[in-house]
Design an enzyme around this catalytic site. Structure first.
Site, PDB file in Angstrom:
ATOM      1  N   HIS A  78       4.058 -37.044  89.998  1.00  0.00           N
ATOM      2  CA  HIS A  78       4.136 -36.805  88.381  1.00  0.00           C
ATOM      3  C   HIS A  78       5.097 -37.673  87.808  1.00  0.00           C
ATOM      4  O   HIS A  78       6.320 -37.726  88.395  1.00  0.00           O
ATOM      5  CB  HIS A  78       4.419 -35.555  88.068  1.00  0.00           C
ATOM      6  CG  HIS A  78       3.216 -34.723  88.034  1.00  0.00           C
ATOM      7  ND1 HIS A  78       3.300 -33.472  87.610  1.00  0.00           N
ATOM      8  CD2 HIS A  78       1.999 -34.698  88.741  1.00  0.00           C
ATOM      9  CE1 HIS A  78       1.978 -32.861  87.783  1.00  0.00           C
ATOM     10  NE2 HIS A  78       1.451 -33.718  88.611  1.00  0.00           N
ATOM     11  N   TYR A 207       6.547 -26.794  80.457  1.00  0.00           N
ATOM     12  CA  TYR A 207       7.564 -25.840  80.026  1.00  0.00           C
ATOM     13  C   TYR A 207       7.543 -25.326  78.656  1.00  0.00           C
ATOM     14  O   TYR A 207       7.806 -26.100  77.632  1.00  0.00           O
ATOM     15  CB  TYR A 207       8.834 -26.264  80.537  1.00  0.00           C
ATOM     16  CG  TYR A 207       9.093 -26.561  82.167  1.00  0.00           C
ATOM     17  CD1 TYR A 207       8.719 -27.858  82.633  1.00  0.00           C
ATOM     18  CD2 TYR A 207       9.739 -25.619  82.641  1.00  0.00           C
ATOM     19  CE1 TYR A 207       8.903 -28.064  83.874  1.00  0.00           C
ATOM     20  CE2 TYR A 207       9.883 -25.702  84.221  1.00  0.00           C
ATOM     21  CZ  TYR A 207       9.695 -26.994  84.743  1.00  0.00           C
ATOM     22  OH  TYR A 207       9.783 -27.249  86.188  1.00  0.00           O
ATOM     23  N   PRO A 299      14.139 -20.293  89.054  1.00  0.00           N
ATOM     24  CA  PRO A 299      13.190 -21.401  89.468  1.00  0.00           C
ATOM     25  C   PRO A 299      12.859 -22.584  88.244  1.00  0.00           C
ATOM     26  O   PRO A 299      12.306 -23.471  88.430  1.00  0.00           O
ATOM     27  CB  PRO A 299      12.052 -20.892  90.053  1.00  0.00           C
ATOM     28  CG  PRO A 299      12.096 -19.352  89.469  1.00  0.00           C
ATOM     29  CD  PRO A 299      13.485 -19.122  89.261  1.00  0.00           C
ATOM     30  N   LYS A 303      14.510 -26.210  91.504  1.00  0.00           N
ATOM     31  CA  LYS A 303      15.595 -26.708  92.460  1.00  0.00           C
ATOM     32  C   LYS A 303      15.564 -25.984  93.850  1.00  0.00           C
ATOM     33  O   LYS A 303      16.513 -26.478  94.740  1.00  0.00           O
ATOM     34  CB  LYS A 303      16.952 -26.568  91.720  1.00  0.00           C
ATOM     35  CG  LYS A 303      17.221 -27.747  90.578  1.00  0.00           C
ATOM     36  CD  LYS A 303      17.000 -28.956  91.064  1.00  0.00           C
ATOM     37  CE  LYS A 303      16.853 -29.946  89.956  1.00  0.00           C
ATOM     38  NZ  LYS A 303      15.857 -31.262  90.509  1.00  0.00           N
ATOM     39  N   TYR A 391      16.266 -33.588  86.857  1.00  0.00           N
ATOM     40  CA  TYR A 391      15.084 -32.918  87.047  1.00  0.00           C
ATOM     41  C   TYR A 391      14.325 -33.617  88.518  1.00  0.00           C
ATOM     42  O   TYR A 391      13.860 -33.065  89.363  1.00  0.00           O
ATOM     43  CB  TYR A 391      13.777 -33.058  86.136  1.00  0.00           C
ATOM     44  CG  TYR A 391      12.563 -32.074  86.099  1.00  0.00           C
ATOM     45  CD1 TYR A 391      11.500 -32.622  86.703  1.00  0.00           C
ATOM     46  CD2 TYR A 391      12.559 -30.867  86.037  1.00  0.00           C
ATOM     47  CE1 TYR A 391      10.463 -31.852  87.049  1.00  0.00           C
ATOM     48  CE2 TYR A 391      11.404 -30.123  86.287  1.00  0.00           C
ATOM     49  CZ  TYR A 391      10.253 -30.383  86.665  1.00  0.00           C
ATOM     50  OH  TYR A 391       9.246 -29.637  86.977  1.00  0.00           O
TER      51      TYR A 391
HETATM   52  P1  FAS Z   1      13.457 -18.407 102.583  1.00  0.00           P
HETATM   53  O1  FAS Z   1      13.844 -17.234 101.995  1.00  0.00           O
HETATM   54  O2  FAS Z   1      12.168 -19.299 102.280  1.00  0.00           O
HETATM   55  O3  FAS Z   1      13.278 -18.354 104.154  1.00  0.00           O
HETATM   56  C1  FAS Z   1      14.220 -17.515 104.913  1.00  0.00           C
HETATM   57  C2  FAS Z   1      13.334 -17.052 106.225  1.00  0.00           C
HETATM   58  O4  FAS Z   1      14.404 -16.291 107.040  1.00  0.00           O
HETATM   59  C3  FAS Z   1      12.286 -16.094 105.788  1.00  0.00           C
HETATM   60  O5  FAS Z   1      11.233 -16.744 106.585  1.00  0.00           O
HETATM   61  C4  FAS Z   1      12.714 -14.662 106.275  1.00  0.00           C
HETATM   62  O6  FAS Z   1      11.506 -13.981 106.797  1.00  0.00           O
HETATM   63  C5  FAS Z   1      13.649 -15.139 107.618  1.00  0.00           C
HETATM   64  N1  FAS Z   1      14.766 -14.133 107.550  1.00  0.00           N
HETATM   65  C6  FAS Z   1      15.375 -13.129 106.852  1.00  0.00           C
HETATM   66  N2  FAS Z   1      16.278 -12.359 107.528  1.00  0.00           N
HETATM   67  C7  FAS Z   1      16.152 -12.609 108.756  1.00  0.00           C
HETATM   68  C8  FAS Z   1      16.585 -12.067 109.945  1.00  0.00           C
HETATM   69  N3  FAS Z   1      17.598 -11.081 109.712  1.00  0.00           N
HETATM   70  N4  FAS Z   1      16.141 -12.536 111.012  1.00  0.00           N
HETATM   71  C9  FAS Z   1      15.493 -13.698 111.218  1.00  0.00           C
HETATM   72  N5  FAS Z   1      14.911 -14.080 110.039  1.00  0.00           N
HETATM   73  C10 FAS Z   1      15.059 -13.695 108.926  1.00  0.00           C
HETATM   74  N6  FAS Z   1      11.934 -22.284  94.236  1.00  0.00           N
HETATM   75  C11 FAS Z   1      11.250 -23.465  93.659  1.00  0.00           C
HETATM   76  O7  FAS Z   1      11.847 -24.644  93.476  1.00  0.00           O
HETATM   77  N7  FAS Z   1      10.433 -23.263  92.702  1.00  0.00           N
HETATM   78  C12 FAS Z   1       9.823 -21.583  92.665  1.00  0.00           C
HETATM   79  O8  FAS Z   1       8.684 -21.536  91.733  1.00  0.00           O
HETATM   80  C13 FAS Z   1      10.324 -20.911  93.573  1.00  0.00           C
HETATM   81  N8  FAS Z   1       9.806 -19.505  93.156  1.00  0.00           N
HETATM   82  C14 FAS Z   1      10.235 -18.544  94.363  1.00  0.00           C
HETATM   83  C15 FAS Z   1       9.749 -17.109  94.126  1.00  0.00           C
HETATM   84  C16 FAS Z   1      10.298 -16.076  95.101  1.00  0.00           C
HETATM   85  C17 FAS Z   1       9.524 -14.729  94.906  1.00  0.00           C
HETATM   86  C18 FAS Z   1      11.528 -16.521  95.824  1.00  0.00           C
HETATM   87  C19 FAS Z   1      12.072 -15.354  96.581  1.00  0.00           C
HETATM   88  C20 FAS Z   1      11.858 -17.769  95.840  1.00  0.00           C
HETATM   89  C21 FAS Z   1      11.475 -18.698  95.008  1.00  0.00           C
HETATM   90  N9  FAS Z   1      11.941 -20.178  95.033  1.00  0.00           N
HETATM   91  C22 FAS Z   1      11.361 -21.097  94.274  1.00  0.00           C
HETATM   92  C23 FAS Z   1      12.945 -20.730  95.763  1.00  0.00           C
HETATM   93  C24 FAS Z   1      12.332 -20.695  97.160  1.00  0.00           C
HETATM   94  O9  FAS Z   1      11.393 -21.700  97.087  1.00  0.00           O
HETATM   95  C25 FAS Z   1      13.502 -20.993  98.158  1.00  0.00           C
HETATM   96  O10 FAS Z   1      14.547 -21.958  97.548  1.00  0.00           O
HETATM   97  C26 FAS Z   1      13.064 -21.482  99.481  1.00  0.00           C
HETATM   98  O11 FAS Z   1      12.186 -20.661 100.086  1.00  0.00           O
HETATM   99  C27 FAS Z   1      14.592 -21.613 100.151  1.00  0.00           C
HETATM  100  O12 FAS Z   1      14.089 -21.953 101.583  1.00  0.00           O
HETATM  101  P2  FAS Z   1      14.945 -21.153 102.790  1.00  0.00           P
HETATM  102  O13 FAS Z   1      16.279 -21.492 102.545  1.00  0.00           O
HETATM  103  O14 FAS Z   1      14.261 -21.673 104.079  1.00  0.00           O
HETATM  104  O15 FAS Z   1      14.612 -19.629 102.707  1.00  0.00           O
HETATM  105  C1  PHB Z   2       5.607 -24.039  90.545  1.00  0.00           C
HETATM  106  O1  PHB Z   2       4.710 -24.741  90.679  1.00  0.00           O
HETATM  107  O2  PHB Z   2       5.505 -22.979  91.420  1.00  0.00           O
HETATM  108  C2  PHB Z   2       6.825 -24.225  89.863  1.00  0.00           C
HETATM  109  C3  PHB Z   2       6.963 -25.700  89.471  1.00  0.00           C
HETATM  110  C4  PHB Z   2       8.259 -25.831  88.608  1.00  0.00           C
HETATM  111  C5  PHB Z   2       9.236 -24.816  88.376  1.00  0.00           C
HETATM  112  C6  PHB Z   2       8.872 -23.554  88.963  1.00  0.00           C
HETATM  113  C7  PHB Z   2       7.819 -23.337  89.832  1.00  0.00           C
HETATM  114  O3  PHB Z   2      10.323 -25.158  87.736  1.00  0.00           O
END
Ligand code: FAS
Ligand code: PHB
Length: 396
Positions: A78, A207, A299, A303, A391
């Site tokens: 994009h 957005y 989000p 980032k 961004y």
């Molecule tokens: P993660 O949380 O992805 O991974 C951590 C892992 O550790 C998980 O698999 C978990 O099961 C495991 N774990 C936890 N405790 C443990 C233990 N005690 N023992 C062993 N394993 C354990 N980011 C965006 O950029 N855009 C978005 O739209 C967006 N939406 C999101 C929506 C939700 C509901 C959440 C929670 C996050 C969102 N994020 C978004 C942020 C997300 O993408 C995170 O930044 C990303 O998953 C980070 O990756 P990790 O640091 O690997 O953490």
């Molecule tokens: C998504 O596609 O899930 C998304 C994209 C941009 C954002 C947050 C979420 O800022």
């Protein structure tokens, strides 16, 4: 402990989300052994619908890990992003304002799948459904990780522990309170997300700042869309039928987008809480925190996943420098280097969230200031360039 199995590795990685898997793959490519301990099953990890937008730096790191083949084929580059307010849409020319930089739309689920498949193909060790992970001795030169697998107690000896276990993980909680400082802001609203196999309303993200609340039009491909609506922090997803979601979204869009919106049955609907959070420092002896274990961003700035990749770039380079070059310089500098970039992403994510969401407590003056900020942003090349360079991702 009787019947305890002894395992040995160079780096114990806690968590098989994108941070842990990316670190494991980057270390493997440099001949460094790592074992990943993941609490959940692989299917459960893949079932989480999360991020969707990758910075070019994240794409480059996934390429360095040798896992970018499908991303190059299926990812959507994009050049721009759109802001909609006052019923009108304004395009921010990301590429034009950053000397050609882009973002790539490619779901976090797919990134995780690609990394999982690469790790499995390499025969690298991942223990899924590892229960009761407990860290010991990360202040010494011989850290241990205890866990249960199938009811059998096991101990993993290692040189370093990478805490990639997310916001609710065990690693940050294992650090004595006196040794860590946290900074947090919890927002008074959440995001209600919907995934559907319908064509996106627009080729680029939109957005939206609207009096009913924030909305975001995103996608996973040209046939699968991802939409978000600002909702109360304690909203229950069962209060939202598909029809209610689509009607609320359409009401927040500009007339052209509202007319173009294709609706359909939700594949997934969920509510995510929004918070800003940073832990300092990120190193505790032989334990390093990375990704959501270290920080959380709302989000709005896309980032979260990209910041996790940023930490992993610094941490993987530091570990390679130690094991293959005998230097601790990168390890000693990790926390300071990572935090410098983390706080800039925290600022940008907070700023985008503050500008685009409805905050009832700020009153009519606050809403007018938001609109003035948006009007200035889309009418000033300098202001647009500032949004654009954040961004697409600030330089490492
Ligand atoms: P993660 O949380 O992805 O991974 C951590 C892992 O550790 C998980 O698999 C978990 O099961 C495991 N774990 C936890 N405790 C443990 C233990 N005690 N023992 C062993 N394993 C354990 N980011 C965006 O950029 N855009 C978005 O739209 C967006 N939406 C999101 C929506 C939700 C509901 C959440 C929670 C996050 C969102 N994020 C978004 C942020 C997300 O993408 C995170 O930044 C990303 O998953 C980070 O990756 P990790 O640091 O690997 O953490
Ligand atoms: C998504 O596609 O899930 C998304 C994209 C941009 C954002 C947050 C979420 O800022």
């Amino acid at each position: 402990m009787p019947g305890e199995a002894e395992l040995r590795t160079q780096v114990a990685i806690i968590g098989a989300g994108p941070a842990g898997l990316l670190l494991g793959q980057l270390l493997h490519r440099e001949g460094i052994d790592a074992v990943i301990l993941e609490r959940r099953s692989a299917d459960y990890v893949l079932g989480r619908i999360r991020a969707g937008v990758l910075e070019s730096g994240t794409v480059d790191l996934i390429a360095r890990a040798g896992c970018d083949q499908r991303l190059r084929q299926e990812g959507l580059p994009h050049d721009g992003v759109n802001l909609c307010f006052g019923g009108a849409r304004h395009r921010i020319d990301l590429a034009g304002l950053t000397g050609g930089k882009q973002v790539t739309v490619y779901g976090q689920t797919e990134v995780t799948r690609d990394l999982m498949e690469a790790r499995s193909a390499a025969g690298a060790r991942t223990v899924y459904e590892a229960a009761g992970v407990h860290l010991e001795g990360f202040g010494s030169s011989r850290p241990l990780v205890h866990f249960l697998k199938g009811g059998i107690a096991q101990t993993l000896e290692c040189d370093f522990i990478a805490g990639c276990d997310g916001f609710h993980g065990v690693c940050r909680q294992s650090v004595p309170e006196r040794a860590i400082e946290t900074f947090e802001r919890v927002y008074p609203f959440g995001w209600l997300g919907l995934l559907a196999d319908v064509p996106p309303v627009n080729e680029e993200l939109i957005y939206v700042n609207h009096e009913d609340g924030f909305a975001l039009c995103s996608m996973r491909s040209m046939t699968r869309s991802r939409y978000y609506l600002q909702c109360p922090a304690d909203e229950k997803v069962e209060h939202w039928s598909d029809q209610r979601f689509w009607e609320a979204l359409r009401a927040r869009l500009d007339p052209e987008a509202a007319a173009a919106l294709t609706t359909g049955p939700a594949l997934e609907k969920s509510v995510a809480r929004l918070r800003s959070f940073v832990a300092e420092p990120l190193r505790f002896g032989r334990l390093f925190l990375a990704g959501d274990a270290a920080h959380i961003v709302p989000p709005t700035g896309a980032k979260g996943l990209n910041l996790a990749a940023s930490d992993i770039r610094y941490l993987s380079e530091a570990l390679v420098e130690y094991f293959n070059g005998g230097s601790t310089a990168g390890l000693d500098a990790y926390s300071t280097r990572a935090l410098a970039r983390i706080w800039k992403a925290e600022r940008f994510s907070w700023w985008m969230t503050s500008m685009l969401h409805r905050f009832p407590e700020v009153g009519r003056f606050g809403h007018k200031i938001q609109l003035a900020e948006l009007e200035y942003l889309v009418s000033s090349e300098a202001a647009s360039a500032s949004l654009a360079e954040n961004y697409v991702g600030l330089p490492y």
